[in-house]
Design a protein around this motif. Structure first.
Motif, PDB file in Angstrom:
ATOM      1  N   UNK A 186      45.563  -9.817 -30.696  1.00 46.20           N
ATOM      2  CA  UNK A 186      45.920 -10.308 -31.756  1.00 46.20           C
ATOM      3  C   UNK A 186      45.253 -11.441 -32.263  1.00 46.20           C
ATOM      4  N   UNK A 187      44.019 -11.761 -31.332  1.00 44.44           N
ATOM      5  CA  UNK A 187      43.428 -13.254 -31.593  1.00 44.44           C
ATOM      6  C   UNK A 187      42.373 -12.799 -33.013  1.00 44.44           C
ATOM      7  N   UNK A 188      41.574 -13.893 -33.086  1.00 42.27           N
ATOM      8  CA  UNK A 188      40.326 -14.032 -33.940  1.00 42.27           C
ATOM      9  C   UNK A 188      39.522 -12.744 -33.737  1.00 42.27           C
ATOM     10  N   UNK A 189      39.025 -12.562 -32.584  1.00 39.85           N
ATOM     11  CA  UNK A 189      38.239 -11.511 -32.372  1.00 39.85           C
ATOM     12  C   UNK A 189      38.861 -10.122 -32.433  1.00 39.85           C
ATOM     13  N   UNK A 190      40.191  -9.848 -32.229  1.00 42.51           N
ATOM     14  CA  UNK A 190      40.952  -8.569 -32.361  1.00 42.51           C
ATOM     15  C   UNK A 190      40.835  -8.446 -33.779  1.00 42.51           C
TER      16      UNK A 190
ATOM     17  N   UNK B  19      27.528 -10.665 -34.546  1.00 39.60           N
ATOM     18  CA  UNK B  19      26.781 -11.943 -34.744  1.00 39.60           C
ATOM     19  C   UNK B  19      27.822 -13.243 -35.072  1.00 39.60           C
ATOM     20  N   UNK B  20      29.042 -12.932 -35.627  1.00 41.67           N
ATOM     21  CA  UNK B  20      30.019 -13.971 -36.039  1.00 41.67           C
ATOM     22  C   UNK B  20      30.386 -14.688 -34.668  1.00 41.67           C
ATOM     23  N   UNK B  21      30.501 -13.741 -33.360  1.00 34.86           N
ATOM     24  CA  UNK B  21      30.974 -14.372 -32.359  1.00 34.86           C
ATOM     25  C   UNK B  21      30.047 -15.014 -31.621  1.00 34.86           C
TER      26      UNK B  21
ATOM     27  N   UNK C  31      31.050  -9.043 -24.872  1.00 35.40           N
ATOM     28  CA  UNK C  31      32.615  -9.438 -24.834  1.00 35.40           C
ATOM     29  C   UNK C  31      33.158  -8.109 -25.810  1.00 35.40           C
ATOM     30  N   UNK C  32      32.777  -7.707 -26.695  1.00 31.25           N
ATOM     31  CA  UNK C  32      33.179  -6.902 -27.526  1.00 31.25           C
ATOM     32  C   UNK C  32      33.176  -5.432 -26.865  1.00 31.25           C
TER      33      UNK C  32
ATOM     34  N   UNK D 172      39.326  -5.219 -36.193  1.00 31.80           N
ATOM     35  CA  UNK D 172      39.946  -4.630 -36.943  1.00 31.80           C
ATOM     36  C   UNK D 172      39.194  -4.180 -38.325  1.00 31.80           C
ATOM     37  N   UNK D 173      38.581  -4.993 -38.882  1.00 29.79           N
ATOM     38  CA  UNK D 173      38.419  -4.812 -40.287  1.00 29.79           C
ATOM     39  C   UNK D 173      36.859  -5.000 -40.495  1.00 29.79           C
ATOM     40  N   UNK D 174      35.934  -5.237 -39.369  1.00 30.56           N
ATOM     41  CA  UNK D 174      34.377  -5.517 -39.567  1.00 30.56           C
ATOM     42  C   UNK D 174      33.700  -4.582 -38.865  1.00 30.56           C
TER      43      UNK D 174
END
Length: 87
Positions: A47-51, A64-66, A36-37, A55-57
């Protein structure tokens, strides 16, 4: 899929990812998240959670979070017997 907490006195310390559970399922969730990434990196991150996370991690931390998020969704569907509903 979540890091083991070693917290005390209000200071949060997260350890390594636990290796509990089925190794094959953990690997499939991780590979699915990386897929997915990879797809999102080729297109607009959005601009959703994954985007916002991308951008910052770092990419593997987001994977792993996904994977953890997908595991919770799968568990909820198995527990209730519902089918996947798109948002």
């Amino acid at each position: 899929m979540t890091p083991k907490p070693h917290s005390s006195g209000g200071k949060e310390r997260l350890g390594a990812i636990s290796k509990m559970g089925n190794r094959f399922i953990r690997r499939l969730l991780y590979l699915g998240a990386m897929g997915v990434i990879s797809t999102r990196r080729c297109t607009d991150p959005g601009e959703d959670w994954l985007g916002r996370m991308l951008a910052k991690k770092p990419r593997k931390v987001v994977a792993i979070a996904l994977a953890n998020r997908m595991a919770r969704q799968v568990w909820a569907m198995l527990r209730t017997g519902e089918a996947w509903r798109t948002a």
